[in-house]
Scaffold this motif. Sequence first.
Motif, short mmCIF file in Angstrom:
data_model
loop_
_atom_site.label_atom_id
_atom_site.label_comp_id
_atom_site.label_asym_id
_atom_site.label_seq_id
_atom_site.Cartn_x
_atom_site.Cartn_y
_atom_site.Cartn_z
N LEU A 82 43.41 43.64 37.72
CA LEU A 82 42.56 42.73 36.97
C LEU A 82 42.80 41.31 37.47
CD1 LEU A 82 42.86 43.96 33.28
CD2 LEU A 82 41.02 44.34 34.90
N VAL A 83 41.73 40.65 37.91
CA VAL A 83 41.82 39.28 38.41
C VAL A 83 40.89 38.38 37.60
CG1 VAL A 83 42.51 39.94 40.74
CG2 VAL A 83 40.09 39.72 40.19
N LYS A 84 41.19 37.10 37.58
CA LYS A 84 40.33 36.13 36.90
C LYS A 84 39.00 36.05 37.62
CE LYS A 84 42.61 33.52 33.74
NZ LYS A 84 42.11 33.31 32.43
N THR A 85 37.93 35.81 36.87
CA THR A 85 36.63 35.61 37.48
C THR A 85 36.61 34.25 38.18
OG1 THR A 85 35.78 34.64 35.44
CG2 THR A 85 35.40 36.99 35.76
N ASP A 86 35.60 34.02 39.00
CA ASP A 86 35.52 32.75 39.74
C ASP A 86 35.44 31.55 38.81
OD1 ASP A 86 35.66 34.09 42.14
OD2 ASP A 86 33.48 34.33 42.28
N GLY A 105 36.96 31.43 36.01
CA GLY A 105 38.26 31.32 35.37
C GLY A 105 38.24 31.60 33.88
N LYS A 106 37.10 32.03 33.35
CA LYS A 106 36.98 32.25 31.90
C LYS A 106 37.10 33.70 31.48
CE LYS A 106 34.13 28.21 31.18
NZ LYS A 106 32.86 27.67 30.75
N GLY A 107 37.10 34.61 32.44
CA GLY A 107 37.15 36.03 32.09
C GLY A 107 37.92 36.81 33.14
N TRP A 108 37.83 38.12 33.03
CA TRP A 108 38.54 39.02 33.93
C TRP A 108 37.58 40.03 34.54
CZ3 TRP A 108 43.64 38.14 34.88
CH2 TRP A 108 44.30 37.29 34.01
N LYS A 109 37.90 40.49 35.74
CA LYS A 109 37.10 41.54 36.38
C LYS A 109 38.04 42.46 37.14
CE LYS A 109 36.22 39.02 40.64
NZ LYS A 109 35.22 38.51 41.55
N PRO A 110 37.65 43.74 37.29
CA PRO A 110 38.50 44.66 38.03
C PRO A 110 38.30 44.48 39.53
CG PRO A 110 36.58 45.80 37.24
CD PRO A 110 36.49 44.40 36.72
N LEU A 111 39.37 44.60 40.28
CA LEU A 111 39.32 44.55 41.73
C LEU A 111 39.96 45.84 42.22
CD1 LEU A 111 38.67 42.81 44.23
CD2 LEU A 111 40.99 41.90 44.08
N GLU A 122 46.03 36.35 42.52
CA GLU A 122 46.95 36.92 41.54
C GLU A 122 46.18 37.68 40.48
OE1 GLU A 122 49.48 33.99 39.79
OE2 GLU A 122 50.95 34.22 41.38
N GLY A 123 46.79 38.75 40.00
CA GLY A 123 46.18 39.53 38.94
C GLY A 123 47.21 40.43 38.29
N PHE A 124 46.75 41.28 37.40
CA PHE A 124 47.62 42.23 36.71
C PHE A 124 47.29 43.64 37.17
CE2 PHE A 124 47.34 38.71 33.62
CZ PHE A 124 48.69 38.39 33.57
N PHE A 125 48.34 44.42 37.47
CA PHE A 125 48.16 45.81 37.88
C PHE A 125 47.59 46.59 36.70
CE2 PHE A 125 49.87 50.15 38.44
CZ PHE A 125 49.24 50.44 39.63
N ALA A 126 46.45 47.30 36.93
CA ALA A 126 45.79 48.01 35.84
C ALA A 126 45.92 49.52 35.96
CB ALA A 126 44.31 47.63 35.79
N GLY A 127 46.30 50.04 37.12
CA GLY A 127 46.48 51.48 37.23
C GLY A 127 46.05 52.03 38.56
N VAL A 128 46.39 53.29 38.77
CA VAL A 128 46.06 54.00 40.00
C VAL A 128 44.81 54.82 39.73
CG1 VAL A 128 46.85 55.72 41.66
CG2 VAL A 128 48.48 54.13 40.65
N GLU A 129 43.81 54.67 40.58
CA GLU A 129 42.58 55.45 40.42
C GLU A 129 42.57 56.69 41.29
OE1 GLU A 129 39.08 53.09 40.60
OE2 GLU A 129 39.71 51.87 38.91
N SER A 130 43.16 56.60 42.47
CA SER A 130 43.29 57.74 43.37
C SER A 130 44.42 57.43 44.34
CB SER A 130 41.98 58.00 44.12
OG SER A 130 41.75 56.98 45.06
N LEU A 140 45.08 38.99 27.53
CA LEU A 140 43.80 39.48 28.04
C LEU A 140 42.83 39.66 26.88
CD1 LEU A 140 45.08 42.24 30.48
CD2 LEU A 140 44.23 39.99 31.10
N LEU A 141 41.55 39.65 27.21
CA LEU A 141 40.53 39.85 26.19
C LEU A 141 40.33 41.35 25.94
CD1 LEU A 141 38.03 37.15 27.42
CD2 LEU A 141 39.65 36.98 25.53
N LYS A 142 39.75 41.68 24.80
CA LYS A 142 39.62 43.07 24.36
C LYS A 142 38.80 43.93 25.33
CE LYS A 142 38.69 45.73 20.22
NZ LYS A 142 38.26 45.71 18.84
N TYR A 143 37.82 43.34 26.01
CA TYR A 143 36.98 44.14 26.91
C TYR A 143 37.75 44.66 28.13
CZ TYR A 143 36.45 40.05 29.97
OH TYR A 143 36.68 38.98 30.80
N CYS A 144 38.97 44.16 28.37
CA CYS A 144 39.78 44.62 29.50
C CYS A 144 40.41 45.98 29.26
CB CYS A 144 40.88 43.60 29.81
SG CYS A 144 40.23 42.02 30.40
N THR A 145 40.34 46.49 28.02
CA THR A 145 40.95 47.79 27.72
C THR A 145 40.36 48.91 28.56
OG1 THR A 145 39.43 48.15 25.88
CG2 THR A 145 41.57 47.22 25.36
#
Length: 120
Positions: free
Chosen positions: A104-108, A110-116, A89-97, A20-25
Amino acid sequence: ERMNSTVKRLLWKLLTDLNLLKYCTKWLLSGVIDSLNECVSSAMGKSPNASVFRVKAARPISPISIGDLVLVTDPRPIPSSAVPVRGKEGFFAGVESDSVVCVLVKTDSGKGWKPLHVHP
């Protein structure tokens, strides 16, 4: 200082392991901190959450961890959403509530990531 270095080390490990890229932290940070707060201390014999909130034991171990590959499906999308999310498909990033988790899923493109944010 020690806790900060532990959080940074775990975030860096997740980023490199998942490629993942650094901005996903910013989306992974809360999940990493929650995971650390549930770890039982060898010195105290209980987790920080158990110590602070005075519960007898930490929550049961979740079957899913930060960074696990997940498949998101939404059979009934919200009306404001034009297209239902099916099989993304994506990566589990955590529980918010209790009713929202972050994936975290790929953007449309396919070059970056966005939270879902989805219901568990």
